[in-house]
Design an enzyme around this catalytic site. Structure first.
Site, PDB file in Angstrom:
ATOM      1  N   LYS A 328       0.848  -1.192   0.000  1.00 36.18           N
ATOM      2  CA  LYS A 328       0.000   0.000   0.000  1.00 36.18           C
ATOM      3  C   LYS A 328       0.884   1.242   0.000  1.00 36.18           C
ATOM      4  CE  LYS A 328      -4.112  -1.934   2.232  1.00 36.18           C
ATOM      5  NZ  LYS A 328      -5.104  -1.781   3.321  1.00 36.18           N
ATOM      6  N   GLY A 356      -8.492  -2.583   1.286  1.00 34.28           N
ATOM      7  CA  GLY A 356      -9.480  -2.747   2.339  1.00 34.28           C
ATOM      8  C   GLY A 356      -8.855  -3.031   3.685  1.00 34.28           C
ATOM      9  N   LYS A 410      -5.311   6.195   2.744  1.00 35.49           N
ATOM     10  CA  LYS A 410      -5.557   5.787   4.128  1.00 35.49           C
ATOM     11  C   LYS A 410      -4.316   5.994   4.980  1.00 35.49           C
ATOM     12  CE  LYS A 410      -4.783   2.018   7.000  1.00 35.49           C
ATOM     13  NZ  LYS A 410      -3.660   1.077   7.129  1.00 35.49           N
TER      14      LYS A 410
END
Length: 555
Positions: A328, A356, A410
């Protein structure tokens, strides 16, 4: 025409041979010329006597293509809805050998019709998957074919067909190369009233033979063996879940010392000390993994490590394998999306990204809902089945850009919120919201979909750290607020911090896209040591600067 009449005609009268001859001549010519049909193994279909053809199912055309494998009439089951459109179509299908089945229910009438046809010495075509399965590898068979083989004693010829899955789009028939291959007949003893267990065992003997023909034709093989490169928390957790689901798993460690320690204790003391590693996991240094035999390669390393990983292993990834990227962030120095970086450096048939909320320790106990992104629909379906078996709830999407940038968003949003938390919850929430919105705008500028950021890959992943005080980006932000330099965070936390790596790369990407991202720019300045934490906190609530023209603005 009611279904009882259709079954009675198939049992008692059989096909209309004149109609069958005309249709077969026309279709065979069409298949040869337009679909470049190639047939192999026709000699394995007996010239007389009862025969069951067991085949995979990809298209409405399959029964007609398979029917050209023999001069004999071939009877086959078709979903009952096809017989409800109009009487002419119903009559024609039945005249060609089709009889209806009520899918999803134990249709005894269908079994009786098939048994009657076999008892008189004809051929029945069965699709053990029960419905069309496309795209990807083959589906799971139902036990009906095994029951029929046992109760009639008819030999079973395994058949695979490939190329029909995307022939039809609406009413348009597109030219595709279609190939069919039949294997040698399988024989089973005749047993009256075969039990479900025995019928299932026979089906489990038949279906691998169908899969063998399928893979010979170049069909996508099932995932049997997986290699996980990266023995951190995420990699260890994924390896354990795959092993529990029955897959053979190799777990690749960065150093020989780490591999030896994990083999000796069967635990990962540095990351998941409470989890015992199943015996199905083979632990080795990553350079010693036999990647050419693996069906799935999972890369569970930080984005910053991907250049070194792909330089060491990219050429060793087989063309038949698929790759799953769990990194990520963005790949330095150019800020490339992880899946794109990997795809450019290996010959794998497909690459997917996972997004997710999926905390490594929590997923082992409670599972997780994740988003799988891939441009290859077949690989996405196959990988969905694999991850579902491992305990994940999987949502699929083709928005790879959105999912990967949502993961990066995120990380930087959690980092920003933690830095600003010293000034209170209002400022912390504002920092997270602004960072998240700015990366959302960047994703949309590159073709990402707004719903991706609003779903599991974005908002769901962003909310997960609220319940995890030990989340590394959150802890890194708290240390940054205390004045700890970004360069020292890895040593302080014992982990790579994805948000710290990603923020400067995202800021550069936003400038290249001519987007105004003040919160992202100031966070990058803090990480690079160009401003102090107090300046960063004050910048969060500064009035917005006049913006340059841009087609997309952060919300």
């Amino acid at each position: 025409m009611d279904h009882e009449a259709l079954h009675r005609r198939a049992r008692e009268k059989g096909v209309n041979r004149l109609v069958l001859l005309i249709v077969r001549v026309l279709l065979t010519t069409f298949f040869w010329t337009y679909l470049r049909m190639r047939r192999m193994g026709r000699e394995h279909i007996p010239a007389e006597g009862a025969v069951i053809l067991a085949a995979n199912h990809r298209s409405f055309f399959d029964p007609f293509v398979i029917g050209t494998m023999t001069r004999r009439p071939v009877y086959y089951v078709a979903k009952q809805e096809l017989f409800s459109y109009n009487r002419l179509l119903s009559w024609l299908l039945n005249a060609l050998g089709a009889f209806p089945v009520d899918r999803g229910h134990g249709d005894q009438q269908t079994i009786e019709t098939a048994r009657a046809i076999l008892n008189r010495g004809d051929i029945v075509l069965m699709f053990p998957e029960g419905t069309r399965t496309r795209p990807g590898s083959l589906g799971k068979p139902k036990r009906g074919v095994g029951r029929l083989a046992l109760e009639t004693g008819a030999p079973v010829v395994p058949i695979a067909i490939i190329g029909t899955e995307d022939i039809r789009r609406g009413w348009r028939i597109r030219p595709r190369k279609v190939r069919v291959r039949a294997g040698r007949p399988l024989n089973f003893p005749k047993i009256d009233n075969a039990s479900p267990t025995l019928a299932g065992a026979v089906t489990d003997r038949i279906w691998p033979m169908v899969m063998l023909q399928w893979e010979w034709l170049g069909g996508m093989p099932p995932i049997r063996r997986a290699a996980v490169i990266g023995a951190g928390a995420a990699g260890t957790s994924l390896a354990v879940l795959l092993a529990r689901a029955g897959f053979e798993v190799e777990l690749g460690c960065r150093t020989q010392e780490q591999a030896e320690a994990m083999r000796a204790t069967r635990t990962n003391e540095a990351y998941l000390p409470q989890i015992e590693l199943p015996s199905a996991i083979t632990i080795a240094r990553a350079t010693e993994l036999e990647l050419d035999t693996d069906d799935l390669i999972a890369l569970t390393v930080p984005a910053r490590a991907l250049p070194a990983v792909m330089a060491a292993h990219g050429e060793r990834i087989a063309r038949r394998a698929g790759v799953l990227v769990l990194s990520k962030g963005l790949v330095p120095p150019l800020g490339t999306l992880p899946s794109a970086f990997v795809a450019e450096r290996c010959a794998a048939r497909a690459v997917a990204a996972l997004g997710g909320p999926a905390d490594a320790a929590d997923v082992l106990e409670h599972g997780a809902s994740v988003v799988l992104a891939s441009l290859d629909r077949g690989f996405a379906r196959q990988l969905t089945d694999t991850l579902t078996a491992a305990g994940f709830e999987v949502t699929t999407t083709s928005d790879v850009t959105g999912v990967e940038l949502a993961g990066a968003a995120k990380n930087v949003a959690v980092l920003a919120a933690a830095v600003a938390s010293v000034a209170g919850p209002n400022l912390s929430g504002a920092a997270a919201g602004k960072l998240f919105a700015e990366v959302d705008a960047l994703a949309r500028a590159h073709g990402g979909r707004p719903e991706t950021f609003a779903g599991l890959a974005g908002a769901g992943d962003l909310l997960a750290p609220a319940a995890s005080p030990n989340e590394r980006n959150r802890r890194a932000g708290e240390l940054l607020a205390q004045g700890v330099p970004a360069a020292e965070l890895d040593n302080a936390l014992g982990h790579a911090v994805e948000g710290v790596d990603a923020a400067p790369l995202l800021a550069t990407a936003a400038r290249d896209a001519r987007l105004e991202t003040p919160a992202l720019d100031s966070l990058a300045a803090l990480i690079e040591g160009r401003i102090e934490p107090e300046q960063w906190t004050a910048s969060v609530t500064e009035p917005p600067r006049p913006t340059r023209k841009s087609s997309i603005q952060a919300a």
